[in-house]
Write an enzyme that holds these catalytic residues in place. Structure first.
Site, PDB file in Angstrom:
ATOM      1  N   HIS A   1       2.792   3.482  -8.908  1.00  0.00           N
ATOM      2  CA  HIS A   1       2.704   2.054  -9.249  1.00  0.00           C
ATOM      3  C   HIS A   1       3.956   1.620 -10.024  1.00  0.00           C
ATOM      4  O   HIS A   1       4.469   0.527  -9.810  1.00  0.00           O
ATOM      5  CB  HIS A   1       1.442   1.773 -10.073  1.00  0.00           C
ATOM      6  CG  HIS A   1       0.163   2.117  -9.352  1.00  0.00           C
ATOM      7  ND1 HIS A   1      -0.067   1.753  -8.042  1.00  0.00           N
ATOM      8  CD2 HIS A   1      -0.951   2.796  -9.747  1.00  0.00           C
ATOM      9  CE1 HIS A   1      -1.273   2.182  -7.667  1.00  0.00           C
ATOM     10  NE2 HIS A   1      -1.821   2.823  -8.678  1.00  0.00           N
TER      11      HIS A   1
ATOM     12  N   THR B   1     -10.240  -7.252  -5.719  1.00  0.00           N
ATOM     13  CA  THR B   1     -11.554  -7.219  -6.379  1.00  0.00           C
ATOM     14  C   THR B   1     -12.109  -5.784  -6.319  1.00  0.00           C
ATOM     15  O   THR B   1     -12.680  -5.280  -7.293  1.00  0.00           O
ATOM     16  CB  THR B   1     -12.520  -8.186  -5.651  1.00  0.00           C
ATOM     17  OG1 THR B   1     -11.915  -9.473  -5.600  1.00  0.00           O
ATOM     18  CG2 THR B   1     -13.855  -8.271  -6.348  1.00  0.00           C
TER      19      THR B   1
ATOM     20  N   LEU C   1      11.754 -20.007  -4.943  1.00  0.00           N
ATOM     21  CA  LEU C   1      10.640 -19.203  -4.419  1.00  0.00           C
ATOM     22  C   LEU C   1       9.412 -19.265  -5.330  1.00  0.00           C
ATOM     23  O   LEU C   1       9.533 -19.182  -6.554  1.00  0.00           O
ATOM     24  CB  LEU C   1      11.099 -17.737  -4.309  1.00  0.00           C
ATOM     25  CG  LEU C   1      10.034 -16.718  -3.913  1.00  0.00           C
ATOM     26  CD1 LEU C   1       9.711 -16.820  -2.421  1.00  0.00           C
ATOM     27  CD2 LEU C   1      10.478 -15.289  -4.237  1.00  0.00           C
TER      28      LEU C   1
ATOM     29  N   ASP D   1       0.842  -1.211   0.000  1.00  0.00           N
ATOM     30  CA  ASP D   1       0.000   0.000   0.000  1.00  0.00           C
ATOM     31  C   ASP D   1       0.873   1.255   0.000  1.00  0.00           C
ATOM     32  O   ASP D   1       2.003   1.242   0.485  1.00  0.00           O
ATOM     33  CB  ASP D   1      -0.911  -0.021   1.237  1.00  0.00           C
ATOM     34  CG  ASP D   1      -2.117   0.895   1.051  1.00  0.00           C
ATOM     35  OD1 ASP D   1      -2.409   1.293  -0.096  1.00  0.00           O
ATOM     36  OD2 ASP D   1      -2.763   1.227   2.060  1.00  0.00           O
TER      37      ASP D   1
HETATM   38  C1  FPP Z   1      -1.844   0.163  -3.419  1.00  0.00           C
HETATM   39  O1  FPP Z   1      -1.422   1.495  -3.384  1.00  0.00           O
HETATM   40  C2  FPP Z   1      -1.236  -0.517  -4.558  1.00  0.00           C
HETATM   41  C3  FPP Z   1      -1.941  -1.066  -5.577  1.00  0.00           C
HETATM   42  C4  FPP Z   1      -3.405  -1.083  -5.643  1.00  0.00           C
HETATM   43  C5  FPP Z   1      -1.257  -1.684  -6.723  1.00  0.00           C
HETATM   44  C6  FPP Z   1       0.016  -2.386  -6.396  1.00  0.00           C
HETATM   45  C7  FPP Z   1       0.627  -2.789  -7.655  1.00  0.00           C
HETATM   46  C8  FPP Z   1       1.939  -2.705  -7.943  1.00  0.00           C
HETATM   47  C9  FPP Z   1       2.980  -2.259  -7.009  1.00  0.00           C
HETATM   48  C10 FPP Z   1       2.403  -3.192  -9.251  1.00  0.00           C
HETATM   49  C11 FPP Z   1       2.581  -4.647  -9.125  1.00  0.00           C
HETATM   50  C12 FPP Z   1       3.329  -5.149 -10.256  1.00  0.00           C
HETATM   51  C13 FPP Z   1       3.676  -6.411 -10.370  1.00  0.00           C
HETATM   52  C14 FPP Z   1       4.556  -6.774 -11.478  1.00  0.00           C
HETATM   53  C15 FPP Z   1       3.218  -7.436  -9.428  1.00  0.00           C
HETATM   54  P1  FPP Z   1      -2.518   2.620  -3.475  1.00  0.00           P
HETATM   55  O2  FPP Z   1      -2.652   3.018  -4.897  1.00  0.00           O
HETATM   56  O3  FPP Z   1      -3.775   2.172  -2.821  1.00  0.00           O
HETATM   57  O4  FPP Z   1      -1.828   3.743  -2.653  1.00  0.00           O
HETATM   58  P2  FPP Z   1      -2.560   4.809  -1.703  1.00  0.00           P
HETATM   59  O5  FPP Z   1      -3.121   4.045  -0.535  1.00  0.00           O
HETATM   60  O6  FPP Z   1      -1.430   5.697  -1.317  1.00  0.00           O
HETATM   61  O7  FPP Z   1      -3.603   5.489  -2.529  1.00  0.00           O
END
Ligand code: FPP
Length: 269
Positions: A57, A86, A151, A40
Site C-alpha cells: 500500500h 465498503t 484535474l 489492485d
Molecule cells: C488493493 O490491493 C488496494 C487497496 C485495497 C488499497 C489501495 C490504496 C492505496 C494504493 C493507497 C491510496 C492512497 C491514497 C493517498 C489515495 P489489495 O490489497 O487488494 O491487493 P491484493 O489483491 O494483491 O491482495
C-alpha cells in the site's frame, strides 16, 4: 516501519523518448474525460517480495502520485481512484488501520503538490465512517484545493456502488414521503443526480482501468460504468507506470463507442 517516511521517490520507469512518443500518439481531441481505476495488487506485490502487505500500500501511494501527475499533464478532467471499498472494512483490523493512517498522511503530505498542479481533491463514499484523524486530514486537503480548476482527483473511500445506489434510493424515498418529489419524476437522470458522483465534472467514466489481473468490477461505480470502456492489466498497482496509463488511453482511443447503436450510425454521425 514508519508509514510517514517509507514512501520512496517516484522513479520514472521508462525513458523520456518512449514517454514523448506515447504522448505524441495521443489524440488530444478524443481524451477520456473521466478515468476510473481499481488499484489492485498491492498485497500480492508485497508478498511476492516477502514484504508485509502494508508495504504494498505504501508503494501504491507512489503510483497514485505518478498517475495523478500524468492524468493532469495529459488533460484528463477527472480521475477516480478506488482506494477503499465498503467491503475492505472486513479486512484484518491492523491492515485497515494502517491503510487509513497511510491515506490520511499521504493526502496531507501531497497537498502542496496538488495545489501546485491545480488539482482539486474530492471523494465519494461514507466519509462519516472514516476514522477522525483521516477525516481531518482529508477535509484539510478538500478545503485547501477547493479553488483548483484543473484535474479533479476523486477518491472512492468507504465506497461501493451498491452502498451509493441504496443511499440515493433512500434519499429519493424521503423526498417522496415529504411530498417534495412526485414518483413520476423519477427517471434515470433524476436518479443519477442523487448519486455521489453527480458532483463530478463528468459523472460516468469513459475508461476504467483495473490493475492486478482480475476481470471483475468489485462493486465499483455500478450505475456509472454502463458504457465505460474497460482495460485490465496483469501489472500490480505498485508497478503501474505513466507509460502504462498512456497505453491504456491509446487503446481506449482505438475503440468504437457505440452506446447500443450500430457501427454505421456512429460513422455517419
Ligand atoms: C488493493 O490491493 C488496494 C487497496 C485495497 C488499497 C489501495 C490504496 C492505496 C494504493 C493507497 C491510496 C492512497 C491514497 C493517498 C489515495 P489489495 O490489497 O487488494 O491487493 P491484493 O489483491 O494483491 O491482495
Amino acid at each position: 516501519m514508519s508509514l510517514e517516511n517509507d514512501a520512496q521517490p517516484v522513479i520514472m520507469s521508462t525513458d523520456n523518448t518512449t514517454m514523448e512518443k506515447l504522448l505524441e500518439s495521443i489524440d488530444r481531441n478524443r481524451l477520456p474525460r473521466h478515468v476510473a481505476i481499481i488499484m489492485d495488487g498491492n498485497g500480492r506485490w508485497a508478498t511476492s517480495r516477502g514484504l508485509e502487505r502494508s508495504q504494498g500500500h505504501i508503494e501504491g501511494v507512489n503510483t497514485v502520485r505518478r498517475i495523478t501527475e500524468i492524468a493532469s499533464e495529459v488533460g484528463v478532467e477527472c480521475l477516480t481512484l478506488y482506494a477503499f471499498s465498503t467491503e475492505n472494512w472486513n479486512r484484518p483490523k491492523a491492515e485497515v488501520d494502517a491503510l487509513m493512517h497511510l491515506i490520511g498522511i499521504a493526502i496531507q503530505r501531497e497537498t502542496p503538490d496538488l495545489i501546485k498542479n491545480n488539482v482539486r481533491l474530492t471523494m465519494i463514499g461514507d466519509f462519516g465512517r472514516m476514522p477522525e484523524d483521516a477525516r481531518k486530514r482529508l477535509q484539510g486537503c478538500f478545503d485547501d484545493t477547493a479553488h483548483c480548476t484543473g484535474l479533479v482527483l476523486n477518491l472512492a473511500l468507504s465506497y461501493s456502488g451498491r452502498w451509493d445506489i441504496s443511499r440515493a434510493a433512500r434519499d429519493i424515498a424521503r423526498e417522496v414521503a415529504d411530498g417534495a418529489l412526485n414518483p413520476d419524476e423519477i427517471d434515470e437522470s433524476l436518479f443519477a443526480s442523487r448519486l455521489s458522483t453527480a458532483k463530478l465534472p463528468v459523472q460516468d467514466p469513459d475508461l476504467l482501468i483495473r490493475t492486478g489481473g482480475e476481470v471483475r468490477v468489485s462493486n465499483f461505480l455500478l450505475w456509472e460504468i454502463t458504457y465505460t470502456e474497460i482495460e485490465v492489466t496483469d501489472k500490480f498497482w505498485p508497478d503501474f507506470t505513466k507509460e502504462d496509463f498512456l497505453k491504456a488511453i491509446i487503446s481506449y482511443q482505438k475503440r468504437e463507442r457505440r452506446f447500443g447503436k450500430t457501427s454505421q450510425q456512429i460513422t455517419n454521425q
